[in-house]
Design an enzyme around this catalytic site. Structure first.
Site, PDB file in Angstrom:
ATOM      1  N   HIS A 354       0.802  -1.230   0.000  1.00 36.85           N
ATOM      2  CA  HIS A 354       0.000   0.000   0.000  1.00 36.85           C
ATOM      3  C   HIS A 354       0.829   1.270   0.000  1.00 36.85           C
ATOM      4  O   HIS A 354       0.268   2.350   0.157  1.00 36.85           O
ATOM      5  CB  HIS A 354      -0.925   0.037   1.220  1.00 36.85           C
ATOM      6  CG  HIS A 354      -1.964  -1.028   1.233  1.00 36.85           C
ATOM      7  ND1 HIS A 354      -3.239  -0.847   0.739  1.00 36.85           N
ATOM      8  CD2 HIS A 354      -1.920  -2.308   1.675  1.00 36.85           C
ATOM      9  CE1 HIS A 354      -3.933  -1.953   0.889  1.00 36.85           C
ATOM     10  NE2 HIS A 354      -3.155  -2.863   1.460  1.00 36.85           N
ATOM     11  N   LYS A 545      -8.737  13.503   4.752  1.00 35.76           N
ATOM     12  CA  LYS A 545      -7.809  12.358   4.712  1.00 35.76           C
ATOM     13  C   LYS A 545      -6.784  12.576   5.803  1.00 35.76           C
ATOM     14  O   LYS A 545      -6.726  13.654   6.397  1.00 35.76           O
ATOM     15  CB  LYS A 545      -7.130  12.280   3.349  1.00 35.76           C
ATOM     16  CG  LYS A 545      -6.531  13.630   2.892  1.00 35.76           C
ATOM     17  CD  LYS A 545      -5.931  13.572   1.511  1.00 35.76           C
ATOM     18  CE  LYS A 545      -6.932  13.621   0.396  1.00 35.76           C
ATOM     19  NZ  LYS A 545      -7.038  12.404  -0.353  1.00 35.76           N
ATOM     20  N   ARG A 546      -5.964  11.558   6.103  1.00 36.49           N
ATOM     21  CA  ARG A 546      -4.889  11.772   7.068  1.00 36.49           C
ATOM     22  C   ARG A 546      -4.039  12.975   6.659  1.00 36.49           C
ATOM     23  O   ARG A 546      -3.861  13.235   5.469  1.00 36.49           O
ATOM     24  CB  ARG A 546      -4.003  10.513   7.154  1.00 36.49           C
ATOM     25  CG  ARG A 546      -4.651   9.369   7.887  1.00 36.49           C
ATOM     26  CD  ARG A 546      -4.924   9.708   9.333  1.00 36.49           C
ATOM     27  NE  ARG A 546      -3.704   9.804  10.088  1.00 36.49           N
ATOM     28  CZ  ARG A 546      -3.256   8.859  10.927  1.00 36.49           C
ATOM     29  NH1 ARG A 546      -3.958   7.775  11.130  1.00 36.49           N
ATOM     30  NH2 ARG A 546      -2.120   9.020  11.564  1.00 36.49           N
ATOM     31  N   LYS A 551       0.369  14.363   0.937  1.00 35.93           N
ATOM     32  CA  LYS A 551      -1.012  14.617   0.506  1.00 35.93           C
ATOM     33  C   LYS A 551      -1.266  16.104   0.262  1.00 35.93           C
ATOM     34  O   LYS A 551      -2.280  16.490  -0.299  1.00 35.93           O
ATOM     35  CB  LYS A 551      -1.992  14.066   1.543  1.00 35.93           C
ATOM     36  CG  LYS A 551      -1.951  12.532   1.675  1.00 35.93           C
ATOM     37  CD  LYS A 551      -2.881  12.050   2.783  1.00 35.93           C
ATOM     38  CE  LYS A 551      -2.754  10.578   3.096  1.00 35.93           C
ATOM     39  NZ  LYS A 551      -3.447   9.705   2.126  1.00 35.93           N
ATOM     40  N   THR A 651      -8.856   6.249  -1.782  1.00 40.62           N
ATOM     41  CA  THR A 651     -10.193   5.659  -1.889  1.00 40.62           C
ATOM     42  C   THR A 651     -11.231   6.733  -1.594  1.00 40.62           C
ATOM     43  O   THR A 651     -12.368   6.645  -2.064  1.00 40.62           O
ATOM     44  CB  THR A 651     -10.369   4.483  -0.908  1.00 40.62           C
ATOM     45  OG1 THR A 651      -9.855   4.861   0.369  1.00 40.62           O
ATOM     46  CG2 THR A 651      -9.647   3.249  -1.407  1.00 40.62           C
ATOM     47  N   LYS A 655     -15.062   7.797  -3.220  1.00 39.96           N
ATOM     48  CA  LYS A 655     -16.295   8.070  -2.457  1.00 39.96           C
ATOM     49  C   LYS A 655     -16.885   9.417  -2.860  1.00 39.96           C
ATOM     50  O   LYS A 655     -18.100   9.550  -3.050  1.00 39.96           O
ATOM     51  CB  LYS A 655     -15.999   8.055  -0.956  1.00 39.96           C
ATOM     52  CG  LYS A 655     -15.631   6.677  -0.438  1.00 39.96           C
ATOM     53  CD  LYS A 655     -14.938   6.739   0.925  1.00 39.96           C
ATOM     54  CE  LYS A 655     -14.147   5.453   1.161  1.00 39.96           C
ATOM     55  NZ  LYS A 655     -13.138   5.593   2.219  1.00 39.96           N
TER      56      LYS A 655
HETATM   57  C1  26Q Z   1       3.675   0.531  10.279  1.00 41.84           C
HETATM   58  C2  26Q Z   1       4.546   0.138  11.274  1.00 41.84           C
HETATM   59  C3  26Q Z   1       4.274   0.406  12.598  1.00 41.84           C
HETATM   60  C4  26Q Z   1       3.095   1.078  12.924  1.00 41.84           C
HETATM   61  C5  26Q Z   1       2.213   1.456  11.920  1.00 41.84           C
HETATM   62  C6  26Q Z   1       2.504   1.191  10.600  1.00 41.84           C
HETATM   63  C7  26Q Z   1       1.556   1.595   9.537  1.00 41.84           C
HETATM   64  C8  26Q Z   1       0.197   1.712   9.794  1.00 41.84           C
HETATM   65  C9  26Q Z   1      -0.686   2.082   8.816  1.00 41.84           C
HETATM   66  C10 26Q Z   1       1.979   1.845   8.239  1.00 41.84           C
HETATM   67  C11 26Q Z   1       1.076   2.203   7.243  1.00 41.84           C
HETATM   68  C12 26Q Z   1      -0.282   2.325   7.525  1.00 41.84           C
HETATM   69  C13 26Q Z   1      -1.302   2.717   6.547  1.00 41.84           C
HETATM   70  C14 26Q Z   1      -1.148   2.839   5.255  1.00 41.84           C
HETATM   71  C15 26Q Z   1      -2.264   3.249   4.377  1.00 41.84           C
HETATM   72  O1  26Q Z   1      -3.356   3.513   4.837  1.00 41.84           O
HETATM   73  N1  26Q Z   1      -2.063   3.319   3.064  1.00 41.84           N
HETATM   74  C16 26Q Z   1      -3.136   3.725   2.150  1.00 41.84           C
HETATM   75  O2  26Q Z   1      -3.773   2.552   1.691  1.00 41.84           O
HETATM   76  C17 26Q Z   1      -4.911   2.869   0.904  1.00 41.84           C
HETATM   77  C18 26Q Z   1      -5.609   1.573   0.547  1.00 41.84           C
HETATM   78  O3  26Q Z   1      -4.867   0.858  -0.384  1.00 41.84           O
HETATM   79  C19 26Q Z   1      -4.519   3.660  -0.329  1.00 41.84           C
HETATM   80  O4  26Q Z   1      -5.694   4.044  -1.010  1.00 41.84           O
HETATM   81  C20 26Q Z   1      -3.724   4.896   0.058  1.00 41.84           C
HETATM   82  O5  26Q Z   1      -3.243   5.544  -1.090  1.00 41.84           O
HETATM   83  C21 26Q Z   1      -2.571   4.501   0.973  1.00 41.84           C
HETATM   84  O6  26Q Z   1      -1.903   5.662   1.447  1.00 41.84           O
END
Ligand code: 26Q
Length: 809
Positions: A354, A545-546, A551, A651, A655
């Protein structure tokens, strides 16, 4: 879809609801009614769950595999609205509630958001559960039952304050405890060698206890399951310590176990190297795979056919210990030979990436990994040795290849590379949009793609139309039903038929009316939550979004400042309300500073009578699924402005478009495929493309040159740098403006001019409502392929289907 067949269901629901509501004796509050309705609906869901399990077990055809979707995050939001809509119970519930003086919306509002995820990746998993149910796919979602989900975001003095999200404080009426599904998960200890067999003797065990959430289909009685694991201590309290009056010591083991359940790591795409996080990942993986193996053995009496009947999918690398744990279960616990076990693992496991950000790729210090999971480390070494031998044999000319693709990063502190492990183990690896999948094999996984070209493919993300159109936007849903029938609810491709409706003035009027009511709903929320009054006739411009530098919420803010300055100078610009919503990871200082800047700018604009009629900036706090359900249907304009090549898919973009917002966006992630589906002219596309970004960086990028060249930009940046929005502390945004002028890693300054021009095109089109509505229709009509039903079908066809007899992976 209430039919005569449902009369029994409705009667049962009504009886259960009456029973629940009567318990207090006094008239029920909305909160009590919410729990009563949930408890009543749950009875039906449990019955459907049992039937679905029996049905899945009885499938002898072997045409589909049971999917085990392993994810550290499931951002499911509220369940009651979805459940009663799926079960066709809205009408009886409304009637019963009315009898108690309660309305359905106020009762639905009373439910806590299940925010067991950070953002896109977690929400995608939740949309998939909905599609699993709708498609009748035998499946289990596996996750953790966090006591505190994503933190609640408060704003004090314009700054984000994180508050624990105690979402289960009043219990969780949806979950069904499954005391029959309990497994021991080990940590630490040592490995004992007995001949050629190895046995792990953990120093500590936790018990994993299953809690199921049941997700109903909307057009069939099928349900899917989300199984969440809770960690408990093996023993009870230390009675001896308790007797001595030492209560803290008596409960120590229970508390230690409980820490694993405490929190979801609130860290979106920056790496948090914490031992507790690794422990959570190992716990999820071990419990889920033990559950899978146990179920397979119970059904078939043998391990044979394990991978022919079961697929294991890794939602990013967070559960990437799965191949190592499955090897341990098969080899150590069940006595399979290494090669046979590896064939099963490889056939079963697949992985979705991702993110391309190198800093977000998960690695764990070898030392920490080995202390917590000594046997898994041995297995990783063994996998690596066999893999590297193959690499050296196949690429003798590339002496450095083995170092680059090794599962162990040997540069500096040695670390285990989770993505490398996931790739070596998986038969299929995908990115989440066409561009992302392409860049993935060209950049971060270029070596692995040379080794295994046949494993890499793309599956573009999608969103569930049930939650994101039917529930969030009932007016638009009903309008579409009237125009083209209700088949789109099951088959979103049918939205294409709306192209014909574009010319129908009644449909256009209906669209405008629905949008207006959704804008009024958002205006109400903003008034109630933050006491601000917004003009529903203005263009509602939303970026939700975050908060992350890539972004580019900051690009939006600089644009807002420029717009403000133009209005102050007397430009008669189209009235706009700019909404920004999103959470910043707690340790991400730059993102938090952007939130603060948004509040400072909003305050200045708000207090300036010269601009207040034409511009307003609103930061909507505590963005999550619940707020999105109000924000998304109300948007006229959707901001999807990441630096090209950085947003894997997005995503939210889907929406918003599905709900009739036009997109202003860069050539990035799934924006590209959306533009192609609707016709590029129907999206406001701007800025450098991914190749342009790479070229500019290679050439040597100088943001200050962009600023000097553009007086509008120079003035906006100078206002921020000069303290115009923070007069009491002129240096407050120094870190931001220095970054913009010196490095500007996400090329905001390079894209600013193109962004402003695109915004001018937006204003011009909004001024001719007929043309605007025509584009809105074109947008909605093109969104069929962005249903998560399509996405899941692609995974089934290419990844989760059993391998054909005679062919190999
Ligand atoms: C990693 C290590 C330790 C703690 C947390 C994490 C961690 C947690 C969440 C690393 C990444 C995430 C989240 C990533 C994420 O949400 N990516 C998004 O995924 C969506 C679904 O595929 C995409 O639409 C987005 O573009 C992408 O940013």
């Amino acid at each position: 879809m209430s039919t005569n067949d449902d009369t029994g269901l409705i009667a049962g629901f009504e009886a259960a609801l009456r029973r629940e509501l009567a318990q207090g004796g006094t008239p029920p509050t909305a909160a009590i009614a919410m729990r009563a309705a949930a408890t009543a609906a749950r009875e039906t869901l449990m019955a459907r769950w049992a039937a679905a399990q029996a049905h899945d077990r009885a499938r002898e055809d072997g045409a589909v595999r049971r999917v085990h979707y392993l994810s550290m995050e499931f951002l499911i939001g509220r369940s009651l609205g979805n459940a009663i809509a799926a079960l066709g119970l809205d009408r009886p519930l409304r009637a019963l509630l009315a009898g108690h003086g309660l309305s359905l919306p106020e009762v639905l509002e009373g439910e806590a958001d299940a925010a067991l995820g950070n953002g896109g990746l977690g929400r995608l998993a939740a949309c998939f559960l909905d599609s699993f149910a709708e498609l009748g796919l035998p499946s289990f979602g596996y996750g953790l039952r966090y006591r505190y989900g994503m933190f609640a975001q408060r704003v004090h003095d314009g700054q984000q304050v994180e508050v624990p999200d105690d979402w289960m404080r009043d219990g969780n009426p949806w979950e069904i405890a499954r005391p029959e599904a309990q497994y021991l998960v080990g940590f630490g200890g040592r490995v004992e060698v007995e001949g050629d067999r190895r046995r792990w003797l953990p120093a500590e065990y936790l018990v994993a206890c299953a809690h199921d959430l049941v997700v109903p289909a909307h057009h069939s009685p099928h349900v899917s399951t989300l199984r969440l694991w809770e960690a408990r201590a093996v023993g009870t309290i230390d009675f001896e310590a308790f007797r001595r009056g030492n209560h803290a010591d008596a409960g120590r083991a229970l508390e230690d176990a409980d820490t694993l359940n405490w929190v979801l790591y609130p860290d979106d795409s920056t790496h948090a190297g914490r031992v507790l996080r690794l422990k959570q990942e190992a716990f999820l993986v071990s419990a889920s795979l033990q559950d899978l193996v146990e179920r397979h053995l119970a059904e078939r009496g043998t391990l044979d056919g394990l991978s022919a009947r079961n697929a294991i999918h890794l939602n990013d690398t967070h559960p990437a210990l799965a191949p190592a744990e499955l090897m341990r279960l098969l080899v150590d616990e069940h006595g399979l030979a290494w090669e046979a076990a590896w064939a099963v693992v490889h056939d079963a496991v697949s992985y979705t990436n991702h993110t391309l950000m190198p800093e977000a790729l998960e690695t764990w210090p070898l030392q920490m990994f080995g202390e917590l999971l000594p046997r898994h480390l041995e297995i990783v070494y063994e996998i690596n040795a066999r893999f590297l031998a193959d690499v050296r044999q196949r690429f003798p000319e590339d002496a450095d290849m083995a170092r680059r693709v090794s599962l162990i990063d040997e540069d500096g502190e040695r670390r285990v590379r989770m993505a490398a492990l996931a790739i070596v183990a998986s038969h299929k690896i995908n990115g989440v949009s066409a561009l992302h999948s392409e860049l993935m094999v060209q950049t971060i996984f270029a070596d692995q793609a040379r080794l295994y070209p046949e494993r890499f493919h793309n599956v573009t993300n999608g969103v569930t139309p049930r939650r994101w159109l039917m529930q969030a936007n009932p007016e638009l849903a009903t309008l579409i039903d009237g125009a083209i029938g209700d088949g789109w609810r099951r088959d979103l491709d049918r939205l294409a038929a709306l192209r014909g409706a574009a010319a129908d003035p009644a449909f256009a009027d209906g669209l405008a009316a629905a949008k207006r009511r959704n804008k009024e709903r958002l205006a109400r929320l903003v008034r109630e939550r933050i006491g601000l009054v917004v003009d529903v006739d203005s263009l509602f411009d939303v970026q939700a979004k975050r908060i992350h530098e890539y972004k580019r919420q900051l690009l939006n803010l600089v644009q807002v400042v420029a717009r403000y300055q133009a209005i102050v100078d007397g430009a008669p610009l189209q009235p706009r309300t700019v909404f920004i919503a999103g959470k910043a990871a707690s340790a991400y200082h730059q993102a938090k500073l952007i939130i603060r800047l948004a509040h400072d700018i909003a305050r200045v604009i708000d207090n300036d009578p010269r601009s207040s009629a034409r511009l307003k900036l609103v930061f909507v706090p505590d963005y999550g699924v619940g707020i999105a359900e109000t924000l998304v249907p109300a948007a006229d304009l959707s901001e999807q402005i990441s630096t090209a090549g950085t947003e894997a898919s997005g995503t939210g973009n889907m929406k918003f478009a599905l709900n009739g917002a036009l997109t202003i966006g860069t050539w990035d992630g799934a924006n590209i495929e959306m533009a192609q589906a609707m016709g590029e002219d129907n999206m406001f596309v701007f800025g450098l493309r991914a190749d342009g970004v790479a070229e500019l960086k290679a050439r040597g990028y100088d943001p200050s040159a962009c600023i000097q060249r553009d007086p509008v930009l120079a003035r906006a940046v100078a206002a921020i740098a000069g303290g115009e929005f923070s007069p009491g502390e002129p240096q407050r945004y120094r870190r931001i403006t220095d970054e913009l002028q010196r490095r500007d890693g996400y090329l905001l300054m390079a894209d600013f001019g193109a962004y402003m021009q695109a915004q001018e095109r937006v204003d011009a089109l909004f001024g001719t409502p007929g043309d605007w509505t025509g584009r809105v229709v074109a947008n909605i009509a093109a969104m069929g392929e962005f249903s998560s039903d399509r996405t899941v079908r692609e995974y089934v066809a290419r990844v989760w289907r059993p391998v054909q007899a005679g062919s190999t992976r």
